[in-house]
Motif scaffolding. Structure first.
Motif, PDB file in Angstrom:
ATOM      1  N   ALA A 120       0.894  -0.982   0.160  1.00  0.00           N
ATOM      2  CA  ALA A 120      -0.176   0.035   0.103  1.00  0.00           C
ATOM      3  C   ALA A 120       0.764   1.384  -0.008  1.00  0.00           C
ATOM      4  N   LYS A 121       2.139   1.474   0.798  1.00  0.00           N
ATOM      5  CA  LYS A 121       2.709   2.120   0.524  1.00  0.00           C
ATOM      6  C   LYS A 121       3.375   2.847  -0.298  1.00  0.00           C
ATOM      7  N   MET A 122       4.310   1.613  -1.064  1.00  0.00           N
ATOM      8  CA  MET A 122       4.636   1.620  -2.571  1.00  0.00           C
ATOM      9  C   MET A 122       3.978   1.562  -3.398  1.00  0.00           C
ATOM     10  N   TRP A 123       2.393   1.910  -3.351  1.00  0.00           N
ATOM     11  CA  TRP A 123       1.254   2.093  -4.747  1.00  0.00           C
ATOM     12  C   TRP A 123       1.225   3.955  -4.155  1.00  0.00           C
ATOM     13  N   GLY A 124       0.805   3.844  -2.770  1.00  0.00           N
ATOM     14  CA  GLY A 124       0.422   5.420  -2.435  1.00  0.00           C
ATOM     15  C   GLY A 124       1.847   6.098  -2.994  1.00  0.00           C
ATOM     16  N   GLN A 125       2.692   6.002  -2.684  1.00  0.00           N
ATOM     17  CA  GLN A 125       4.128   6.809  -3.549  1.00  0.00           C
ATOM     18  C   GLN A 125       3.530   7.333  -5.212  1.00  0.00           C
TER      19      GLN A 125
ATOM     20  N   LYS B  78       0.860   6.774  -6.906  1.00  0.00           N
ATOM     21  CA  LYS B  78       0.090   8.042  -7.134  1.00  0.00           C
ATOM     22  C   LYS B  78       0.034   9.372  -6.212  1.00  0.00           C
ATOM     23  N   ARG B  79       1.548   9.396  -5.910  1.00  0.00           N
ATOM     24  CA  ARG B  79       1.306  10.819  -4.983  1.00  0.00           C
ATOM     25  C   ARG B  79       0.520  10.385  -3.621  1.00  0.00           C
ATOM     26  N   ASN B  80      -0.158   9.546  -3.071  1.00  0.00           N
ATOM     27  CA  ASN B  80      -1.051   9.375  -2.152  1.00  0.00           C
ATOM     28  C   ASN B  80      -0.726   9.011  -0.614  1.00  0.00           C
ATOM     29  N   ASP B  81      -0.325   9.850   0.364  1.00  0.00           N
ATOM     30  CA  ASP B  81       0.276   9.849   1.344  1.00  0.00           C
ATOM     31  C   ASP B  81      -1.105   8.924   1.555  1.00  0.00           C
ATOM     32  N   ARG B  82      -1.809   9.304   2.163  1.00  0.00           N
ATOM     33  CA  ARG B  82      -3.128   8.262   3.049  1.00  0.00           C
ATOM     34  C   ARG B  82      -3.877   6.707   2.130  1.00  0.00           C
ATOM     35  N   MET B  83      -2.274   6.687   1.289  1.00  0.00           N
ATOM     36  CA  MET B  83      -3.417   5.112   0.737  1.00  0.00           C
ATOM     37  C   MET B  83      -2.940   3.520   2.013  1.00  0.00           C
ATOM     38  N   THR B  84      -4.240   3.454   2.436  1.00  0.00           N
ATOM     39  CA  THR B  84      -4.311   2.170   3.174  1.00  0.00           C
ATOM     40  C   THR B  84      -4.367   0.470   1.752  1.00  0.00           C
ATOM     41  N   TYR B  85      -4.071  -0.458   2.800  1.00  0.00           N
ATOM     42  CA  TYR B  85      -4.297  -1.729   2.072  1.00  0.00           C
ATOM     43  C   TYR B  85      -5.649  -1.648   1.902  1.00  0.00           C
ATOM     44  N   GLU B  86      -6.575  -1.691   2.632  1.00  0.00           N
ATOM     45  CA  GLU B  86      -7.405  -0.988   2.479  1.00  0.00           C
ATOM     46  C   GLU B  86      -8.320  -0.886   1.465  1.00  0.00           C
ATOM     47  N   LYS B  87      -8.030   0.654   1.399  1.00  0.00           N
ATOM     48  CA  LYS B  87      -8.636   0.532   0.053  1.00  0.00           C
ATOM     49  C   LYS B  87      -7.956  -0.291  -1.205  1.00  0.00           C
ATOM     50  N   LEU B  88      -6.218  -0.143  -1.347  1.00  0.00           N
ATOM     51  CA  LEU B  88      -5.593  -0.872  -2.054  1.00  0.00           C
ATOM     52  C   LEU B  88      -6.808  -2.045  -2.633  1.00  0.00           C
ATOM     53  N   SER B  89      -6.785  -3.036  -1.086  1.00  0.00           N
ATOM     54  CA  SER B  89      -7.807  -3.995  -2.009  1.00  0.00           C
ATOM     55  C   SER B  89      -9.351  -4.468  -1.856  1.00  0.00           C
ATOM     56  N   ARG B  90      -9.667  -3.341  -2.366  1.00  0.00           N
ATOM     57  CA  ARG B  90     -10.923  -2.760  -2.397  1.00  0.00           C
ATOM     58  C   ARG B  90     -11.306  -2.210  -3.892  1.00  0.00           C
ATOM     59  N   ALA B  91      -9.872  -1.675  -4.268  1.00  0.00           N
ATOM     60  CA  ALA B  91      -9.978  -1.529  -5.709  1.00  0.00           C
ATOM     61  C   ALA B  91      -9.008  -2.697  -6.778  1.00  0.00           C
ATOM     62  N   LEU B  92      -8.660  -4.083  -5.388  1.00  0.00           N
ATOM     63  CA  LEU B  92      -8.199  -5.097  -6.110  1.00  0.00           C
ATOM     64  C   LEU B  92      -9.496  -5.867  -6.798  1.00  0.00           C
ATOM     65  N   ARG B  93     -10.016  -5.864  -5.686  1.00  0.00           N
ATOM     66  CA  ARG B  93     -11.339  -6.380  -6.000  1.00  0.00           C
ATOM     67  C   ARG B  93     -12.383  -5.754  -7.351  1.00  0.00           C
ATOM     68  N   TYR B  94     -12.685  -4.763  -7.486  1.00  0.00           N
ATOM     69  CA  TYR B  94     -13.282  -4.149  -8.866  1.00  0.00           C
ATOM     70  C   TYR B  94     -12.155  -4.750  -9.935  1.00  0.00           C
ATOM     71  N   TYR B  95     -11.593  -5.539  -9.717  1.00  0.00           N
ATOM     72  CA  TYR B  95     -11.344  -6.192 -11.153  1.00  0.00           C
ATOM     73  C   TYR B  95     -11.481  -7.370 -11.654  1.00  0.00           C
ATOM     74  N   TYR B  96     -12.601  -7.856 -10.539  1.00  0.00           N
ATOM     75  CA  TYR B  96     -13.109  -9.304 -10.636  1.00  0.00           C
ATOM     76  C   TYR B  96     -14.073  -9.253 -11.291  1.00  0.00           C
ATOM     77  N   LYS B  97     -15.081  -7.499 -11.444  1.00  0.00           N
ATOM     78  CA  LYS B  97     -15.705  -8.017 -12.578  1.00  0.00           C
ATOM     79  C   LYS B  97     -15.201  -7.719 -14.300  1.00  0.00           C
ATOM     80  N   THR B  98     -14.358  -7.475 -13.821  1.00  0.00           N
ATOM     81  CA  THR B  98     -14.231  -7.062 -15.439  1.00  0.00           C
ATOM     82  C   THR B  98     -13.037  -7.975 -16.354  1.00  0.00           C
ATOM     83  N   GLY B  99     -12.470  -8.926 -15.055  1.00  0.00           N
ATOM     84  CA  GLY B  99     -11.890 -10.223 -15.109  1.00  0.00           C
ATOM     85  C   GLY B  99     -10.237 -10.576 -15.538  1.00  0.00           C
ATOM     86  N   ILE B 100      -9.981  -9.626 -15.406  1.00  0.00           N
ATOM     87  CA  ILE B 100      -8.344  -9.040 -15.298  1.00  0.00           C
ATOM     88  C   ILE B 100      -7.997  -9.771 -13.489  1.00  0.00           C
ATOM     89  N   LEU B 101      -9.110 -10.040 -12.769  1.00  0.00           N
ATOM     90  CA  LEU B 101      -8.531 -10.751 -11.468  1.00  0.00           C
ATOM     91  C   LEU B 101      -9.831 -11.866 -11.496  1.00  0.00           C
TER      92      LEU B 101
END
Length: 239
Positions: free
Chosen positions: A186-191, A193-216
């Motif tokens: 989460a920290k690496m992705w936040g850096q 995207k220049r977002n110092d408030r990035m957490t794994y909870e936010k990142l994992s929610r974004a990853l779950r979006y990819y279930y609907k597009t067939g990417i994950l």
């Protein structure tokens, strides 16, 4: 490409804001914003024939109007000023940023855009053929400069010198991997995207979006994910 865009099976049941307002009722037509736009001179350069990264502000306006009409979205929910950007900036927006810009409609806009990009990328790679096709799929996979989260994760898996034990393959052949150091990811992705408030909870929610597009694809184990049919560039035999 438009046929693939108008197919709405990849979207959840439509949600709208109340009271429902059409795009035209709220914003008027796209010509109200771009009066000098000449449809006769653009020909095939309309938004349906251009990769989203190269969309103009007018193309983005047309796409928003299409989404509102196609998915019966309430234009009143969409902050138009948030979309007064370039196509490249649009493609770099995260699911959270779409939600901030368009409320409950943001999810539909995000998935519409991802669907268009997937079909565009597939067509571009098919047109190049041969070694250029491989280059298309592997482009930037070890640079960690990808603007999309799933590509960033893929590139990190393929870059041991950058990975530092943050991610690990569980089944390389099947595309199954585990997040070992969630907060470090989460920290690496936040850096990135220049977002110092990035957490794994936010990142994992974004990853779950990819279930609907067939990417994950969904794996019923904590911190474990699998690349889906629409993900590319991770297979060993296709690198």
């Amino acid at each position: 490409m438009l046929d693939s865009v108008t197919h709405s099976t990849f979207l959840p049941n439509t949600m709208i804001c109340e009271p429902l307002m059409s795009w035209t009722e709220l914003f008027g037509t796209t010509e109200d914003y771009y009066p000098s736009f000449d449809h006769q001179t653009v020909g095939d350069s309309c938004w349906t024939s251009i990769h989203p990264e190269y969309w103009s502000k007018h193309n983005i306006c047309e796409w928003l109007q299409f989404c509102c009409d196609q998915y019966k979205l309430d234009a009143n929910c969409i902050s138009f000023s948030h979309f007064n950007i370039t196509g490249l900036q649009l493609c770099s927006m995260t699911p959270e940023e779409f939600t901030d810009a368009a409320g409950v409609c943001g999810e539909y806009l995000y998935f519409s855009l991802q669907n268009i990009k997937i079909h565009d990328n597939d067509k571009a790679c098919l047109r190049t053929g041969g070694s250029k096709s491989q280059e298309c799929h592997s482009h930037g996979r070890t640079s960690l400069q990808s603007s999309h989260l799933w590509e960033f994760v893929r590139d990190l898996l393929l870059s041991p010198e950058e990975n530092c034990g943050i991610l690990d393959w569980e089944d390389r052949e099947q595309g199954i991997f585990r997040v070992v150091k969630s907060e470090a990811l989460a920290k690496m992705w936040g850096q990135r995207k220049r977002n110092d408030r990035m957490t794994y909870e936010k990142l994992s929610r974004a990853l779950r979006y990819y279930y609907k597009t067939g990417i994950l694809e969904r794996i019923d184990r904590r911190l474990v994910y699998k690349f889906g049919k629409n993900a590319h560039g991770w297979q060993e035999n296709k690198l």
